[in-house]
Scaffold this motif. Structure first.
Motif, PDB file in Angstrom:
ATOM      1  N   SER A   8      26.479  20.342  26.371  1.00 12.94           N
ATOM      2  CA  SER A   8      28.108  20.537  26.594  1.00 12.94           C
ATOM      3  C   SER A   8      28.793  19.318  27.256  1.00 12.94           C
ATOM      4  CB  SER A   8      28.342  21.956  27.545  1.00 12.94           C
ATOM      5  OG  SER A   8      27.860  21.661  28.803  1.00 12.94           O
ATOM      6  N   ARG A   9      30.103  19.356  26.613  1.00 13.37           N
ATOM      7  CA  ARG A   9      30.967  18.014  26.997  1.00 13.37           C
ATOM      8  C   ARG A   9      31.847  18.639  28.047  1.00 13.37           C
ATOM      9  NH1 ARG A   9      32.674  12.871  25.621  1.00 13.37           N
ATOM     10  NH2 ARG A   9      34.746  12.641  26.045  1.00 13.37           N
ATOM     11  N   THR A  10      31.835  17.778  29.254  1.00 13.37           N
ATOM     12  CA  THR A  10      33.053  18.118  30.381  1.00 13.37           C
ATOM     13  C   THR A  10      33.718  17.290  30.442  1.00 13.37           C
ATOM     14  OG1 THR A  10      31.376  19.780  31.654  1.00 13.37           O
ATOM     15  CG2 THR A  10      33.598  18.878  32.627  1.00 13.37           C
ATOM     16  N   GLU A  11      34.954  17.043  30.153  1.00 12.63           N
ATOM     17  CA  GLU A  11      35.913  16.100  30.347  1.00 12.63           C
ATOM     18  C   GLU A  11      36.153  15.664  32.090  1.00 12.63           C
ATOM     19  OE1 GLU A  11      37.128  14.239  28.108  1.00 12.63           O
ATOM     20  OE2 GLU A  11      36.659  15.454  26.484  1.00 12.63           O
ATOM     21  N   ILE A  12      36.103  14.392  32.123  1.00 16.13           N
ATOM     22  CA  ILE A  12      36.514  14.076  33.465  1.00 16.13           C
ATOM     23  C   ILE A  12      37.756  14.862  34.336  1.00 16.13           C
ATOM     24  CG2 ILE A  12      36.788  11.982  35.007  1.00 16.13           C
ATOM     25  CD1 ILE A  12      34.920  10.514  32.977  1.00 16.13           C
ATOM     26  N   SER A  13      38.636  14.640  33.523  1.00 21.41           N
ATOM     27  CA  SER A  13      39.785  15.216  33.925  1.00 21.41           C
ATOM     28  C   SER A  13      39.809  16.675  34.197  1.00 21.41           C
ATOM     29  CB  SER A  13      41.046  15.044  32.939  1.00 21.41           C
ATOM     30  OG  SER A  13      40.828  15.761  31.630  1.00 21.41           O
ATOM     31  N   ALA A  14      38.860  17.418  33.663  1.00 15.12           N
ATOM     32  CA  ALA A  14      38.752  18.840  34.057  1.00 15.12           C
ATOM     33  C   ALA A  14      38.146  19.013  35.589  1.00 15.12           C
ATOM     34  CB  ALA A  14      37.681  19.336  32.994  1.00 15.12           C
ATOM     35  N   LEU A  15      37.515  17.866  36.226  1.00 15.88           N
ATOM     36  CA  LEU A  15      37.181  18.122  37.481  1.00 15.88           C
ATOM     37  C   LEU A  15      38.132  17.354  38.579  1.00 15.88           C
ATOM     38  CD1 LEU A  15      33.280  16.932  37.266  1.00 15.88           C
ATOM     39  CD2 LEU A  15      34.166  19.107  36.983  1.00 15.88           C
ATOM     40  N   GLY A  16      38.949  16.401  38.245  1.00 17.92           N
ATOM     41  CA  GLY A  16      39.504  15.713  39.016  1.00 17.92           C
ATOM     42  C   GLY A  16      38.596  14.693  39.603  1.00 17.92           C
ATOM     43  N   LYS A  17      39.294  13.638  39.855  1.00 20.98           N
ATOM     44  CA  LYS A  17      38.357  12.305  40.411  1.00 20.98           C
ATOM     45  C   LYS A  17      37.556  12.761  41.702  1.00 20.98           C
ATOM     46  CE  LYS A  17      38.736   7.716  42.054  1.00 20.98           C
ATOM     47  NZ  LYS A  17      39.410   6.449  42.323  1.00 20.98           N
ATOM     48  N   VAL A  18      37.984  13.332  42.736  1.00 19.82           N
ATOM     49  CA  VAL A  18      37.207  13.504  43.906  1.00 19.82           C
ATOM     50  C   VAL A  18      35.847  14.388  43.530  1.00 19.82           C
ATOM     51  CG1 VAL A  18      37.177  14.486  46.148  1.00 19.82           C
ATOM     52  CG2 VAL A  18      39.120  13.436  45.439  1.00 19.82           C
ATOM     53  N   ALA A  19      36.035  15.407  42.818  1.00 25.58           N
ATOM     54  CA  ALA A  19      34.978  16.271  42.288  1.00 25.58           C
ATOM     55  C   ALA A  19      34.154  15.359  41.472  1.00 25.58           C
ATOM     56  CB  ALA A  19      35.593  17.695  41.713  1.00 25.58           C
ATOM     57  N   PHE A  20      34.368  14.644  40.459  1.00 27.23           N
ATOM     58  CA  PHE A  20      33.758  13.933  39.634  1.00 27.23           C
ATOM     59  C   PHE A  20      32.709  13.001  40.420  1.00 27.23           C
ATOM     60  CE2 PHE A  20      33.729   9.947  37.057  1.00 27.23           C
ATOM     61  CZ  PHE A  20      32.515  10.485  36.185  1.00 27.23           C
ATOM     62  N   ARG A 243      45.709   5.785  48.158  1.00 32.90           N
ATOM     63  CA  ARG A 243      46.123   6.858  46.933  1.00 32.90           C
ATOM     64  C   ARG A 243      47.164   8.035  47.578  1.00 32.90           C
ATOM     65  NH1 ARG A 243      40.715   5.681  45.812  1.00 32.90           N
ATOM     66  NH2 ARG A 243      40.141   4.650  44.195  1.00 32.90           N
ATOM     67  N   GLY A 244      47.885   7.481  48.422  1.00 22.80           N
ATOM     68  CA  GLY A 244      48.738   8.383  49.090  1.00 22.80           C
ATOM     69  C   GLY A 244      48.430   9.118  50.221  1.00 22.80           C
ATOM     70  N   LEU A 245      49.437   9.495  51.085  1.00 25.87           N
ATOM     71  CA  LEU A 245      49.044  10.124  52.393  1.00 25.87           C
ATOM     72  C   LEU A 245      48.326  11.689  52.013  1.00 25.87           C
ATOM     73  CD1 LEU A 245      49.546  10.798  55.262  1.00 25.87           C
ATOM     74  CD2 LEU A 245      51.744  11.674  54.598  1.00 25.87           C
ATOM     75  N   ALA A 246      48.737  12.435  51.091  1.00 25.16           N
ATOM     76  CA  ALA A 246      47.992  13.665  50.922  1.00 25.16           C
ATOM     77  C   ALA A 246      46.706  13.419  50.585  1.00 25.16           C
ATOM     78  CB  ALA A 246      48.836  14.356  49.709  1.00 25.16           C
ATOM     79  N   SER A 247      46.247  12.553  49.782  1.00 24.83           N
ATOM     80  CA  SER A 247      44.758  12.247  49.384  1.00 24.83           C
ATOM     81  C   SER A 247      43.954  11.904  50.624  1.00 24.83           C
ATOM     82  CB  SER A 247      44.543  11.389  48.211  1.00 24.83           C
ATOM     83  OG  SER A 247      43.285  10.905  47.989  1.00 24.83           O
ATOM     84  N   ILE A 340      49.113  21.178  50.727  1.00 22.21           N
ATOM     85  CA  ILE A 340      48.928  19.836  50.306  1.00 22.21           C
ATOM     86  C   ILE A 340      48.073  19.879  49.109  1.00 22.21           C
ATOM     87  CG2 ILE A 340      48.127  17.643  51.199  1.00 22.21           C
ATOM     88  CD1 ILE A 340      48.973  18.132  53.855  1.00 22.21           C
ATOM     89  N   GLN A 341      48.455  18.968  48.202  1.00 20.76           N
ATOM     90  CA  GLN A 341      47.855  18.643  47.062  1.00 20.76           C
ATOM     91  C   GLN A 341      47.878  17.154  46.632  1.00 20.76           C
ATOM     92  OE1 GLN A 341      47.920  21.844  43.648  1.00 20.76           O
ATOM     93  NE2 GLN A 341      50.002  22.230  44.819  1.00 20.76           N
ATOM     94  N   ALA A 342      46.873  16.797  45.890  1.00 21.78           N
ATOM     95  CA  ALA A 342      47.005  15.287  45.539  1.00 21.78           C
ATOM     96  C   ALA A 342      46.347  15.262  44.281  1.00 21.78           C
ATOM     97  CB  ALA A 342      46.025  14.564  46.548  1.00 21.78           C
ATOM     98  N   PRO A 343      46.961  14.207  43.492  1.00 24.66           N
ATOM     99  CA  PRO A 343      46.559  14.078  42.018  1.00 24.66           C
ATOM    100  C   PRO A 343      44.829  13.941  41.720  1.00 24.66           C
ATOM    101  CG  PRO A 343      48.569  12.905  42.380  1.00 24.66           C
ATOM    102  CD  PRO A 343      47.942  13.364  43.431  1.00 24.66           C
ATOM    103  N   ASP A 344      44.371  13.183  42.798  1.00 24.48           N
ATOM    104  CA  ASP A 344      43.119  12.905  42.356  1.00 24.48           C
ATOM    105  C   ASP A 344      41.997  14.042  42.803  1.00 24.48           C
ATOM    106  OD1 ASP A 344      43.596  12.441  45.039  1.00 24.48           O
ATOM    107  OD2 ASP A 344      42.316  10.764  45.336  1.00 24.48           O
ATOM    108  N   TRP A 345      42.670  15.016  43.681  1.00 22.84           N
ATOM    109  CA  TRP A 345      41.892  16.031  44.259  1.00 22.84           C
ATOM    110  C   TRP A 345      42.121  17.110  42.844  1.00 22.84           C
ATOM    111  CZ3 TRP A 345      39.102  17.330  48.406  1.00 22.84           C
ATOM    112  CH2 TRP A 345      38.984  15.936  49.418  1.00 22.84           C
ATOM    113  N   THR A 346      42.881  17.169  42.124  1.00 22.55           N
ATOM    114  CA  THR A 346      43.318  18.080  41.154  1.00 22.55           C
ATOM    115  C   THR A 346      42.794  18.020  39.772  1.00 22.55           C
ATOM    116  OG1 THR A 346      45.603  18.110  42.278  1.00 22.55           O
ATOM    117  CG2 THR A 346      45.309  19.438  40.465  1.00 22.55           C
ATOM    118  N   ALA A 347      42.201  19.096  39.259  1.00 26.26           N
ATOM    119  CA  ALA A 347      41.598  19.235  37.980  1.00 26.26           C
ATOM    120  C   ALA A 347      42.765  19.442  36.993  1.00 26.26           C
ATOM    121  CB  ALA A 347      40.670  20.627  37.873  1.00 26.26           C
ATOM    122  N   ARG A 348      42.546  19.073  35.622  1.00 24.67           N
ATOM    123  CA  ARG A 348      43.379  19.279  34.586  1.00 24.67           C
ATOM    124  C   ARG A 348      44.172  20.794  34.468  1.00 24.67           C
ATOM    125  NH1 ARG A 348      41.206  18.039  29.199  1.00 24.67           N
ATOM    126  NH2 ARG A 348      40.099  19.996  29.357  1.00 24.67           N
TER     127      ARG A 348
END
Length: 352
Positions: A8-20, A243-247, A340-348
């Motif tokens: 199976s193929r999982t897109e990186i954006s489906a995890l978010g950078k931190v989880a990836f 990468r920002g205060l939130a991250s 608090i949310q941050a883009p690199d912690w958030t899946a697509r």
């Protein structure tokens, strides 16, 4: 043997950078060498050398991802590459000493271009008292690729990891946040305006000099260590804000197994950032939370050091640590709380 076509193929954006990244590095969390004090999971690796600790950090910058040469001078880029790696060393409460630099150059770059890049590197080594001790130069098919490895040292008494924050600790940040992001937005706007025009130059006024400097030629906060030492403060946890205060806050929470409360009206934002944010119809708090490239330090410190922290120039107490069960939240002026949310912690899927 598994057939690759059946996987199976999982897109990186489906995890978010931190989880990836955590998925990739999970098999490497156990170190074979007993002298490795801190491996993957912090701003830098820490190696026990007996009487002192060696700290190793790396910064990578890729053209088209991390920088745009349309508006980034090569000399500034070389300087910023070193700053990015040195900032990680600062976040360990350590002192940077020497570095290696590796570059990949496509055929469109000349000797003069490479020299300008290294002029910036030289200026950074002079500023931060570093020695360039090696590296590698190779051809590239994708423009300009840069990597710097900085090695420094600290002591057991001074070392600060992301994992030391404790309940009721104060959360502090150096400098101000969001300016680098607004500088980037200004540069991108001028790039769009001048698209196809090779004669005109960006209409950038003197009042924008500060936010442009924060984006193009930032500085690592090497001064903070001596300030903390003079004030008798040893941070319990620390991270650099790239990468920002939130991250950054979420990383401390994850590694320390705590929660946090950040008071929205205490986040330091420069007047130049407010002005440009207003001009571009951008929320300056969002720029501070999720912008990046600030190269400031976020740290926690014991509650009994409150008065000393308030007296430190260029340091703001913006919140406090709470039990992990309470999560991470922003506290609004009316007492409300926002998760608090941050883009690199958030899946697509969460973004859509």
């Amino acid at each position: 043997m598994t057939n690759p076509k059946q996987m199976s193929r999982t897109e990186i954006s489906a995890l978010g950078k931190v989880a990836f990244v955590e998925r990739l590095t999970q098999p490497f969390t156990t170190n074979r060498n007993t002298h490795i004090r801190q491996g993957i999971g912090d701003d830098a690796a820490v190696i026990d050398r007996g009487e002192w600790l060696e700290v190793v950090s790396q910064a990578t910058m890729l053209e088209g991802i991390d920088f745009d040469l349309t508006y980034t001078p090569l000399e500034h880029l070389g300087y910023k590459l070193v700053v990015a790696a040195v900032s990680n060393i600062c976040a360990m409460n350590a002192r940077a000493e020497y570095l290696t630099v590796s570059i990949g150059l496509s055929a469109r770059f000349s000797v003069e271009d490479a020299t300008a890049l290294y002029d910036g590197i030289k200026r950074a080594t002079d500023e931060y008292q570093l020695d360039l001790v090696g590296g590698n130069t190779s051809a590239s098919m994708t423009g300009l690729n840069l990597m710097a490895t900085v090695i420094g040292q600290t002591t057991e008494q001074e070392l600060t990891l992301r994992s030391g924050a404790r309940n009721r600790d104060l959360l502090c940040v150096t400098g101000n946040l969001g300016a680098a992001y607004m500088g980037l937005q200004l540069l991108e706007r001028e790039k769009r305006v001048l698209k196809g025009n090779d004669v005109s130059k960006p209409a950038i006024s003197e009042e924008n000099a500060y936010i442009l400097q924060r984006q193009l030629k930032p500085e690592a906060r090497v001064d903070v260590q001596s300030q903390l030492r003079e004030a008798g403060i040893r941070p319990t946890a620390m991270i650099d804000v790239t990468r920002g205060l939130a991250s950054a806050a979420l990383h401390i929470c994850r590694r320390s197994d705590v929660g946090v409360r950040i008071y929205l009206n205490r986040i330091p934002i420069a007047s130049e950032t407010f002005r440009m944010a207003d001009e571009m119809h951008i929320d300056p708090v969002v720029a501070a939370l999720n912008g990046g490239d600030d190269y400031e330090l976020l740290f926690t410190a014991p509650l009994d050091k409150h008065q000393e922290l308030l007296a430190m120039p260029g340091v703001d107490v913006i919140g406090h640590i709470v039990p992990a069960s309470q999560g991470a939240a922003l506290v609004t002026p009316d007492g409300g709380e926002i998760r608090i949310q941050a883009p690199d912690w958030t899946a697509r899927e969460e973004q859509e």
